[in-house]
Design a protein around this motif. Structure first.
Motif, PDB file in Angstrom:
ATOM      1  N   GLY A   1       0.808  -1.214   0.000  1.00  0.00           N
ATOM      2  CA  GLY A   1       0.000   0.000   0.000  1.00  0.00           C
ATOM      3  C   GLY A   1       0.840   1.260   0.000  1.00  0.00           C
ATOM      4  N   MET A   2       1.915   1.257   0.798  1.00  0.00           N
ATOM      5  CA  MET A   2       2.791   2.422   0.861  1.00  0.00           C
ATOM      6  C   MET A   2       3.450   2.697  -0.491  1.00  0.00           C
ATOM      7  N   ILE A   3       4.030   1.650  -1.057  1.00  0.00           N
ATOM      8  CA  ILE A   3       4.768   1.821  -2.313  1.00  0.00           C
ATOM      9  C   ILE A   3       3.831   2.234  -3.444  1.00  0.00           C
ATOM     10  N   TYR A   4       2.673   1.619  -3.512  1.00  0.00           N
ATOM     11  CA  TYR A   4       1.714   1.951  -4.572  1.00  0.00           C
ATOM     12  C   TYR A   4       1.307   3.421  -4.494  1.00  0.00           C
TER      13      TYR A   4
ATOM     14  N   GLY B   1       3.989   9.950  -8.118  1.00  0.00           N
ATOM     15  CA  GLY B   1       5.130  10.366  -8.921  1.00  0.00           C
ATOM     16  C   GLY B   1       6.405  10.592  -8.136  1.00  0.00           C
ATOM     17  N   MET B   2       6.515  10.020  -6.940  1.00  0.00           N
ATOM     18  CA  MET B   2       7.705  10.206  -6.110  1.00  0.00           C
ATOM     19  C   MET B   2       8.905   9.503  -6.762  1.00  0.00           C
ATOM     20  N   PRO B   3      10.094  10.107  -6.734  1.00  0.00           N
ATOM     21  CA  PRO B   3      11.292   9.449  -7.266  1.00  0.00           C
ATOM     22  C   PRO B   3      11.551   8.120  -6.567  1.00  0.00           C
ATOM     23  N   LEU B   4      12.128   7.178  -7.290  1.00  0.00           N
ATOM     24  CA  LEU B   4      12.314   5.826  -6.762  1.00  0.00           C
ATOM     25  C   LEU B   4      13.137   5.805  -5.476  1.00  0.00           C
ATOM     26  N   ARG B   5      14.220   6.571  -5.456  1.00  0.00           N
ATOM     27  CA  ARG B   5      15.067   6.574  -4.257  1.00  0.00           C
ATOM     28  C   ARG B   5      14.318   7.124  -3.051  1.00  0.00           C
ATOM     29  N   ASP B   6      13.454   8.115  -3.268  1.00  0.00           N
ATOM     30  CA  ASP B   6      12.671   8.682  -2.158  1.00  0.00           C
ATOM     31  C   ASP B   6      11.638   7.681  -1.651  1.00  0.00           C
ATOM     32  N   VAL B   7      11.066   6.913  -2.582  1.00  0.00           N
ATOM     33  CA  VAL B   7      10.109   5.879  -2.179  1.00  0.00           C
ATOM     34  C   VAL B   7      10.785   4.873  -1.258  1.00  0.00           C
ATOM     35  N   VAL B   8      11.938   4.382  -1.680  1.00  0.00           N
ATOM     36  CA  VAL B   8      12.656   3.377  -0.892  1.00  0.00           C
ATOM     37  C   VAL B   8      13.095   3.945   0.452  1.00  0.00           C
ATOM     38  N   THR B   9      13.584   5.180   0.472  1.00  0.00           N
ATOM     39  CA  THR B   9      14.030   5.808   1.720  1.00  0.00           C
ATOM     40  C   THR B   9      12.872   5.937   2.708  1.00  0.00           C
ATOM     41  N   THR B  10      11.705   6.356   2.222  1.00  0.00           N
ATOM     42  CA  THR B  10      10.542   6.511   3.091  1.00  0.00           C
ATOM     43  C   THR B  10      10.081   5.172   3.651  1.00  0.00           C
TER      44      THR B  10
ATOM     45  N   TYR C   1      12.440  -7.315   7.967  1.00  0.00           N
ATOM     46  CA  TYR C   1      12.991  -6.527   6.873  1.00  0.00           C
ATOM     47  C   TYR C   1      12.406  -7.055   5.573  1.00  0.00           C
ATOM     48  N   ALA C   2      12.692  -6.376   4.498  1.00  0.00           N
ATOM     49  CA  ALA C   2      12.198  -6.822   3.194  1.00  0.00           C
ATOM     50  C   ALA C   2      13.246  -6.531   2.134  1.00  0.00           C
ATOM     51  N   THR C   3      13.399  -7.459   1.227  1.00  0.00           N
ATOM     52  CA  THR C   3      14.184  -7.186   0.024  1.00  0.00           C
ATOM     53  C   THR C   3      13.204  -6.751  -1.057  1.00  0.00           C
ATOM     54  N   LEU C   4      13.611  -5.801  -1.865  1.00  0.00           N
ATOM     55  CA  LEU C   4      12.712  -5.362  -2.934  1.00  0.00           C
ATOM     56  C   LEU C   4      13.512  -4.793  -4.093  1.00  0.00           C
ATOM     57  N   LEU C   5      12.883  -4.824  -5.257  1.00  0.00           N
ATOM     58  CA  LEU C   5      13.462  -4.207  -6.438  1.00  0.00           C
ATOM     59  C   LEU C   5      12.379  -3.330  -7.057  1.00  0.00           C
ATOM     60  N   LEU C   6      12.713  -2.055  -7.197  1.00  0.00           N
ATOM     61  CA  LEU C   6      11.793  -1.059  -7.727  1.00  0.00           C
ATOM     62  C   LEU C   6      12.366  -0.544  -9.045  1.00  0.00           C
ATOM     63  N   ALA C   7      11.560  -0.580 -10.101  1.00  0.00           N
ATOM     64  CA  ALA C   7      12.047  -0.161 -11.424  1.00  0.00           C
ATOM     65  C   ALA C   7      11.006   0.711 -12.114  1.00  0.00           C
ATOM     66  N   ARG C   8      11.515   1.620 -12.961  1.00  0.00           N
ATOM     67  CA  ARG C   8      10.614   2.465 -13.763  1.00  0.00           C
ATOM     68  C   ARG C   8      11.171   2.560 -15.181  1.00  0.00           C
ATOM     69  N   LEU C   9      10.341   2.155 -16.155  1.00  0.00           N
ATOM     70  CA  LEU C   9      10.736   2.186 -17.567  1.00  0.00           C
ATOM     71  C   LEU C   9      10.055   3.376 -18.243  1.00  0.00           C
ATOM     72  N   ARG C  10      10.898   4.249 -18.842  1.00  0.00           N
ATOM     73  CA  ARG C  10      10.352   5.418 -19.539  1.00  0.00           C
ATOM     74  C   ARG C  10      10.041   5.070 -20.988  1.00  0.00           C
ATOM     75  N   ARG C  11       9.319   5.947 -21.609  1.00  0.00           N
ATOM     76  CA  ARG C  11       8.886   5.729 -22.994  1.00  0.00           C
ATOM     77  C   ARG C  11      10.066   5.567 -23.941  1.00  0.00           C
ATOM     78  N   ASP C  12      11.183   6.281 -23.645  1.00  0.00           N
ATOM     79  CA  ASP C  12      12.336   6.215 -24.545  1.00  0.00           C
ATOM     80  C   ASP C  12      13.230   4.999 -24.291  1.00  0.00           C
ATOM     81  N   GLY C  13      12.840   4.122 -23.365  1.00  0.00           N
ATOM     82  CA  GLY C  13      13.601   2.904 -23.113  1.00  0.00           C
ATOM     83  C   GLY C  13      14.578   3.014 -21.955  1.00  0.00           C
ATOM     84  N   GLU C  14      14.675   4.186 -21.303  1.00  0.00           N
ATOM     85  CA  GLU C  14      15.580   4.307 -20.147  1.00  0.00           C
ATOM     86  C   GLU C  14      14.937   3.616 -18.939  1.00  0.00           C
TER      87      GLU C  14
END
Length: 556
Positions: free
Chosen positions: A396-399, A405-414, A428-441
């Protein structure tokens, strides 16, 4: 001797029962002492931790054969069936409330859910008049046949009372008690009865020294005339209450070995006592001799068997209820964890989870915003209910943060700060957070998770970037990494339940097999099939989740 008795109009011959209900929780309490105290103080018989409940709120007391609820000057009042009271006689089924009327209440002595068959046998055996010409074997057989037919979890307390009735008739004694060991190994009063078939609550006038000694030594005491025993002359309770006959027999079930056709006793073995049958009188008894002792042994053994079987039935019932609650929790979690995968023109997202239990700590989710398509895969430490509860909170928090629109690093820090503050490093939790932009980055943050797989034209790469898991260090800092995806590239993330899946030989599926499966198969099903083939029927020990993010490119 002063004996406290329970009114037959409000009881079936057992101690009154209290059912304490607080929210969705329910607890059964045996009212085997008076006064029974209720309040916020920790020394009360029933502690209700609510500020509206006074420290010394009320108590239930016995007068003759009746019970009364007495308010002790509470601030917010004591209520019976919705009416505020100062002192109220209690009847079967009364609802008792203490200040906090909207959150907790007690049901006084609700009706037992005893089967009709059990009731019939109870009625029959309670009305037994043992004839003088009846043999000891006939007396014993009559009791044991009825007791076995009554062997159900819902009537254990009534079985104990009936057993005491028969024991008192056999021995011509005045009082009988059954004591059972609690979780700490201490004896507690489970049933009490006198020769008039009146239940007894008070055990202060019995010989507790003999009781404890019998349990400690796991041996019997059968004294038909204490006045002739020099040793008994030093027992204070025996002298003070003029007890002449004292019988104390440990309740123990003989150890047996299962054979093909039956169960046979193991010679020379006796189980640890689970309680004690105690009988006494103020006159000397000549009935407790010879075969009479064998009868008492048989009754005590049968009682131990009944208690053990009833406890097993009760444990099975509790397990069934827990399983039912677990199924409900699994259904709720599944609804919470349902992922509505966004449809975007530049990417395709697929995910699949296979749990090793009804509920677990793995989850994945996805959010599409103007910044791109974001996906998270997380694995909370541990298994079962606690891991599932934390996983739901984490999801719920991450969603919500990704949707904002929070930056990924800020999401993880919070998330890390919240987890560390609430769980203090216990989870604790292990997690991987990713964001794919339209240009492929592709930007991603790996927090102690299995390294992702980047599949480019059949070649598999494992980006080494990583951070500590969330929840371990409150002041941890997190860094992200980026890579440029091209049309047809696949970004695959998995939980360690995949790489640590074991076969019958104890070997892990490991990273190398995962890489081969990802390179060989363009679908998630191919990876799961590879894991299943490797395990060859060996059950999973952890949840397995695989998420694949494919880049389709930008239409020109």
């Amino acid at each position: 001797m002063a004996l406290n008795a329970i009114s037959s109009s409000s009881s079936s011959g057992v101690f009154p029962a209290l059912v304490f209900v607080q929210g969705s929780e329910q607890k059964n309490i045996v009212l085997n002492r008076t006064p029974f105290t209720v309040g916020r103080k920790v020394d009360k018989d029933l502690v209700i931790a609510d500020p509206r409940v006074s420290r010394d709120h009320a108590h239930i007391m016995q007068e003759g054969q009746e019970f009364f609820l007495v308010d002790l000057g509470s601030k917010h009042g004591t209520f019976v069936n919705g009416e505020r009271i100062q002192r109220q006689k209690l009847e079967r089924g009364d609802r008792l409330e203490f200040g906090a009327r909207d959150s907790a209440y007690i049901l006084f002595n609700p009706a037992h859910a005893t089967s009709n068959t059990a009731r019939e046998f109870l009625s029959q055996i309670s009305g037994i008049h043992i004839k003088q010409e009846a043999t000891d074997l006939e007396k014993l057989t009559l009791f044991l046949e009825a007791a076995r037919k009554l062997n159900t979890a819902g009537v254990l307390d009534e079985i104990l009372m009936t057993m005491l009735d028969v024991t008192l008739q056999l021995t011509r004694a005045e009082r009988g008690y059954v004591f059972l060991k609690d979780e700490e190994g201490k004896l507690r009063l489970a049933a009490g009865r006198n020769s008039k078939k009146e239940p007894l609550l008070d055990d202060k006038t019995i010989s507790h020294s003999i009781l404890e000694e019998s349990l400690r030594s796991n041996s019997e005491f059968l004294l038909t005339d204490t006045s002739q025993s020099i040793e008994m002359a030093g027992r204070q309770s025996i002298v003070a209450y003029d007890l002449r006959t004292v019988v104390c027999i440990p309740l123990r079930k003989m150890q047996v070995q299962a054979t093909r056709d039956a169960q046979t006793p193991l010679p020379g073995t006796a189980a640890e006592a689970m309680g004690v049958l105690y009988v006494d009188s103020r006159f000397a008894s000549r009935d407790i001799t010879g075969v009479g002792q064998d009868i008492l042994h048989a009754i005590a053994t049968e009682a131990a068997s009944l208690i053990e079987n009833a406890r097993l039935v009760q444990a099975e019932e509790e397990a069934r209820r827990y399983q039912q609650e677990l199924s409900i929790a699994a259904s709720i979690q599944q609804r919470l964890m349902q992922v509505k995968i966004p449809e975007v023109p530049f990417a395709r997202l697929r995910g699949r989870n296979q749990s090793c239990k009804e509920i677990g700590g793995d989850f994945f989710d996805a959010v599409h915003t103007k910044d791109g398509l974001a996906v998270v895969l997380a694995d909370v430490s541990g298994k079962g209910v606690s891991a599932a509860l934390l996983a739901s909170t984490l999801q719920g928090m991450i969603y919500s943060h990704l949707s904002a629109g929070m930056p990924l690093r800020d999401v993880v820090t919070t998330v890390n700060q919240f987890f560390a503050a609430k769980m203090a490093g216990e989870k604790y939790a292990t997690l991987l957070l990713a964001r794919l932009r339209r240009d492929g980055e592709l930007e991603y943050v790996n927090c102690g998770h299995v390294p992702p797989l980047l599949v480019c034209k059949g070649e598999v790469m494992r980006p080494p970037h990583g951070n500590v898991p969330v929840g371990l260090l409150a002041e941890a800092t997190f860094e992200s990494a980026t890579c440029q995806m091209k049309a047809g590239d696949r970004f695959i993330i998995v939980t360690d339940g995949v790489t640590e899946a074991e076969n019958a030989m104890g070997e892990f599926f490991d990273d190398s097999r995962l890489e081969k499966a990802a390179a060989k198969s363009p679908t998630l099903e191919g990876i799961f099939s590879a894991v299943s083939d490797f395990c060859s029927g060996n059950p999973l020990s952890d949840d397995c989740t695989v998420v694949e993010l494919s880049y389709a490119g930008v239409e020109v």
